[in-house]
Design a protein around this motif. Structure first.
Motif, short mmCIF file in Angstrom:
data_model
loop_
_atom_site.label_atom_id
_atom_site.label_comp_id
_atom_site.label_asym_id
_atom_site.label_seq_id
_atom_site.Cartn_x
_atom_site.Cartn_y
_atom_site.Cartn_z
N LEU A 152 35.69 47.63 57.36
CA LEU A 152 36.31 47.21 58.61
C LEU A 152 37.37 46.17 58.28
O LEU A 152 37.26 45.45 57.27
CB LEU A 152 35.28 46.62 59.57
CG LEU A 152 34.29 47.63 60.16
CD1 LEU A 152 33.19 46.93 60.92
CD2 LEU A 152 35.01 48.61 61.06
N VAL A 173 31.33 56.87 64.75
CA VAL A 173 31.33 56.32 63.39
C VAL A 173 29.91 56.10 62.91
O VAL A 173 28.98 55.94 63.70
CB VAL A 173 32.10 54.97 63.30
CG1 VAL A 173 33.59 55.16 63.55
CG2 VAL A 173 31.52 53.93 64.23
N ILE A 193 39.02 48.94 63.02
CA ILE A 193 39.18 50.24 62.36
C ILE A 193 40.66 50.47 62.06
O ILE A 193 41.54 50.11 62.86
CB ILE A 193 38.61 51.35 63.26
CG1 ILE A 193 37.10 51.16 63.38
CG2 ILE A 193 38.95 52.73 62.73
CD1 ILE A 193 36.42 52.10 64.32
N THR A 250 42.93 55.86 61.79
CA THR A 250 41.67 56.40 62.30
C THR A 250 41.53 56.15 63.79
O THR A 250 40.98 56.97 64.52
CB THR A 250 40.48 55.80 61.55
OG1 THR A 250 40.64 56.04 60.15
CG2 THR A 250 39.16 56.40 62.01
N GLN A 251 42.03 55.01 64.26
CA GLN A 251 41.94 54.67 65.69
C GLN A 251 42.54 55.77 66.56
O GLN A 251 42.01 56.08 67.62
CB GLN A 251 42.71 53.38 65.99
CG GLN A 251 41.99 52.12 65.63
CD GLN A 251 42.78 50.90 66.06
OE1 GLN A 251 43.56 50.95 67.01
NE2 GLN A 251 42.58 49.79 65.38
N TYR A 306 32.58 51.70 57.47
CA TYR A 306 32.38 52.78 58.44
C TYR A 306 32.88 54.11 57.87
O TYR A 306 33.70 54.15 56.95
CB TYR A 306 33.10 52.47 59.76
CG TYR A 306 34.59 52.57 59.66
CD1 TYR A 306 35.25 53.75 59.99
CD2 TYR A 306 35.36 51.50 59.21
CE1 TYR A 306 36.63 53.85 59.89
CE2 TYR A 306 36.74 51.59 59.10
CZ TYR A 306 37.37 52.77 59.45
OH TYR A 306 38.72 52.88 59.34
N PRO A 362 34.05 57.83 59.77
CA PRO A 362 34.18 58.58 61.02
C PRO A 362 33.24 59.80 61.03
O PRO A 362 33.09 60.49 60.02
CB PRO A 362 35.64 59.04 61.04
CG PRO A 362 36.35 58.07 60.12
CD PRO A 362 35.33 57.74 59.07
#
Length: 113
Positions: A94, A72, A16, A20-21, A102, A104
């Motif tokens: 990804l 996700v 990811i 976003t992580q 993906y 979120p």
């Protein structure tokens, strides 16, 4: 006319985007929902049925996100057309799996509307 399936999955956090992580849990894998087999009869292509099915699936994921601790929603694009379809709704590839995308859960409300 069309259908989709929902199942549980997990995604490696390293796949990811870093931006976003930061907003997700610090575990090596994050829990998700996999929208599988989203399909529309070829005679219904271009009628908006696929978009409606996707919105319905995302709405169901949103409703269940707290109970299931989803972070996700994941889809697998079979080809370039399918990938562009999902990208229009905000899905992102990804890092090492360009056909697996993906979204979120935190962004589901805007994707559903």
């Amino acid at each position: 006319m069309g259908y989709y399936t929902l199942s549980a999955c997990s995604v490696n956090l390293t796949g990811i985007a870093a931006s976003t992580q930061k907003k997700l849990s610090r575990y090596p894998q994050v829990p998700g929902a996999l929208i599988g087999r989203l399909a529309v009869d070829v005679r219904r292509k271009g009628t908006g049925l696929g978009a409606g099915l996707l919105r319905h699936a995302l709405q169901r994921c949103l409703e269940q996100s707290r109970e299931l601790a989803l972070t996700v929603v994941v889809v697998d694009a079979l080809n370039d057309d399918a990938q562009r379809f999902y990208e229009r709704y905000g899905f992102v590839s990804l890092i090492e799996q360009s056909r697996r995308l993906y979204l979120p859960v935190a962004t589901l409300a805007s994707a559903v509307n």
